[in-house]
Design a protein around this motif. Structure first.
Motif, PDB file in Angstrom:
ATOM      1  N   LEU A  18     -14.284 -20.005  -3.997  1.00 46.83           N
ATOM      2  CA  LEU A  18     -14.797 -21.448  -4.346  1.00 46.83           C
ATOM      3  C   LEU A  18     -14.195 -21.729  -5.632  1.00 46.83           C
ATOM      4  CD1 LEU A  18     -18.572 -21.198  -3.936  1.00 46.83           C
ATOM      5  CD2 LEU A  18     -17.226 -22.673  -2.642  1.00 46.83           C
ATOM      6  N   ALA A  19     -14.083 -23.079  -5.965  1.00 47.73           N
ATOM      7  CA  ALA A  19     -13.286 -23.435  -6.938  1.00 47.73           C
ATOM      8  C   ALA A  19     -14.202 -23.316  -8.264  1.00 47.73           C
ATOM      9  CB  ALA A  19     -13.034 -24.980  -6.754  1.00 47.73           C
ATOM     10  N   ALA A  30     -23.100 -15.308   2.292  1.00 41.32           N
ATOM     11  CA  ALA A  30     -23.470 -16.222   1.251  1.00 41.32           C
ATOM     12  C   ALA A  30     -22.365 -17.091   0.813  1.00 41.32           C
ATOM     13  CB  ALA A  30     -24.245 -15.633  -0.090  1.00 41.32           C
ATOM     14  N   GLY A  31     -22.594 -18.426   0.279  1.00 38.13           N
ATOM     15  CA  GLY A  31     -21.497 -19.138   0.036  1.00 38.13           C
ATOM     16  C   GLY A  31     -20.637 -19.693   1.178  1.00 38.13           C
ATOM     17  N   PRO A  32     -19.324 -19.772   1.013  1.00 36.74           N
ATOM     18  CA  PRO A  32     -18.523 -20.635   1.835  1.00 36.74           C
ATOM     19  C   PRO A  32     -18.356 -19.695   3.039  1.00 36.74           C
ATOM     20  CG  PRO A  32     -17.071 -19.944   0.249  1.00 36.74           C
ATOM     21  CD  PRO A  32     -18.595 -19.619  -0.419  1.00 36.74           C
ATOM     22  N   GLU A  33     -17.845 -20.437   4.119  1.00 33.83           N
ATOM     23  CA  GLU A  33     -17.488 -19.541   5.605  1.00 33.83           C
ATOM     24  C   GLU A  33     -16.593 -18.004   5.038  1.00 33.83           C
ATOM     25  OE1 GLU A  33     -17.905 -18.661   9.680  1.00 33.83           O
ATOM     26  OE2 GLU A  33     -18.412 -20.466   8.435  1.00 33.83           O
ATOM     27  N   GLY A  34     -17.295 -17.186   5.704  1.00 31.10           N
ATOM     28  CA  GLY A  34     -16.641 -15.926   5.566  1.00 31.10           C
ATOM     29  C   GLY A  34     -16.920 -14.895   4.185  1.00 31.10           C
ATOM     30  N   SER A  35     -17.619 -15.662   3.147  1.00 29.79           N
ATOM     31  CA  SER A  35     -18.039 -14.955   2.123  1.00 29.79           C
ATOM     32  C   SER A  35     -19.378 -14.429   1.984  1.00 29.79           C
ATOM     33  CB  SER A  35     -18.165 -16.259   0.813  1.00 29.79           C
ATOM     34  OG  SER A  35     -18.584 -15.723  -0.340  1.00 29.79           O
ATOM     35  N   SER A  49     -15.626 -18.570 -10.937  1.00 28.34           N
ATOM     36  CA  SER A  49     -16.094 -19.752 -10.267  1.00 28.34           C
ATOM     37  C   SER A  49     -17.499 -19.656 -10.788  1.00 28.34           C
ATOM     38  CB  SER A  49     -16.107 -19.614  -8.823  1.00 28.34           C
ATOM     39  OG  SER A  49     -16.847 -20.469  -8.142  1.00 28.34           O
ATOM     40  N   ASN A  50     -17.823 -21.008 -11.708  1.00 30.13           N
ATOM     41  CA  ASN A  50     -19.561 -21.254 -11.847  1.00 30.13           C
ATOM     42  C   ASN A  50     -19.928 -21.899 -10.451  1.00 30.13           C
ATOM     43  OD1 ASN A  50     -19.090 -20.723 -14.488  1.00 30.13           O
ATOM     44  ND2 ASN A  50     -18.676 -22.878 -15.053  1.00 30.13           N
ATOM     45  N   ALA A  51     -19.494 -22.431  -9.588  1.00 28.08           N
ATOM     46  CA  ALA A  51     -20.138 -22.639  -8.380  1.00 28.08           C
ATOM     47  C   ALA A  51     -20.401 -21.539  -7.590  1.00 28.08           C
ATOM     48  CB  ALA A  51     -18.991 -23.575  -7.616  1.00 28.08           C
TER      49      ALA A  51
END
Length: 287
Positions: A94-95, A77-82, A112-114
């Motif tokens: 994530l920022a 879930a989220g960016p690659e590898g997360s 990270s709110n994102a």
């Protein structure tokens, strides 16, 4: 509790506070009694913007989904590898407020709110239920948190009252919606020894976090008290709000205001927490 009257001197338009604790002579290990609101003060029925105190509520909904089998902590879930676990622990990379990777997952604690918005999107996708509805059905409705709602982001847009959050605090002390094992994992350090910035308090090494809950450990400076145990966990919000649970004290505290976090909170919150804990210990000794 006289300590709660300290909020009357805070430089805020409106404030409310509540303390939840186990009855004297009982605790979670004893299996006797149930935690209840020991005291409350101020506008406890007033609805406040929670800001990031929304995150523990959102995390609880995600953890319930894990126990229900809708998803797993190690699902991508989220960016690659997360994974879901990385997002809950602010280690997805994530920022703060952008869907933009700043580091490889698991290597830095980037608040990270994102990340929490990615969590909400992921849960909504796998369950086919909008996140605010899932939160309502999984957490708010069972706990009779009738004044609480999530009209937007699972990172920061919750609205609630001190009365309602006291019900959530009681759940954290004696979980009914989650297993104790799951809650213990969520309130233990995930991805230990990572450095990072604690918003409002600067760089912390380590900047320990559980799964949706910040863990006090030995952080300094910190928004809880000098007498708070290292096991204390919770969250504060930029809208001037906080919720902490101190397992060693067998107590939790909620404070909500309608003035944004700033130096006033840095100055006011730790002595308030120390006064609450001292009064609880004194009362336990008398009891």
């Amino acid at each position: 509790m006289n300590s709660l009257r300290m909020i009357d001197n805070w430089p805020v338009p409106t404030a409310a506070a509540a303390v939840v604790s186990w009855p004297h002579g009982t605790d979670a290990a004893s299996g006797a009694g149930t935690p209840t609101t020991a005291a409350a003060h101020g506008s406890t029925g007033h609805r406040f913007a929670l800001a990031s105190v929304t995150k523990p509520l959102a995390a609880y909904a995600v953890l319930i989904a894990v126990e229900e089998g809708a998803l797993e902590l190690d699902d991508p879930a989220g960016p690659e590898g997360s994974t879901v676990r990385h997002l809950l622990a602010h280690t997805s990379g994530l920022a703060f407020d952008e869907d933009k990777p700043m580091a490889a997952p698991g290597t830095r604690r980037i608040y990270s709110n994102a990340g929490f918005e990615a969590l909400g999107d992921h849960l909504a996708k796998v369950t086919e239920i909008p996140f605010p509805q899932y939160l309502h059905e999984a957490v708010l409705e069972p706990l009779a948190m009738t004044a609480t709602e999530l009209p937007g982001s699972p990172a920061k847009d919750g609205v609630s009252t001190a009365d309602d959050l006291a019900r959530f605090a009681a759940e954290l002390l004696a979980p009914r919606l989650l297993s104790r094992r799951t809650l213990d994992e969520a309130t233990s350090v995930a991805f230990p020894d990572l450095k990072g910035v604690l918003p409002g308090y600067g760089q912390q090494s380590p900047n320990d976090w559980g799964l949706g809950f910040e863990i006090r450990d030995s952080k300094s400076p910190h928004w809880t008290g000098s007498s708070s145990s290292p096991r204390t966990y919770g969250h504060f919000g930029q809208s001037g709000t906080f919720l902490w649970v101190d397992p060693e004290a067998g107590a939790a505290c909620v404070a909500l205001t309608d003035r944004d976090f700033g130096q006033w909170a840095v100055d006011a919150w730790p002595p308030f927490t120390d006064a609450v804990l001292a009064e609880l210990r004194s009362g336990a000794a008398r009891g």
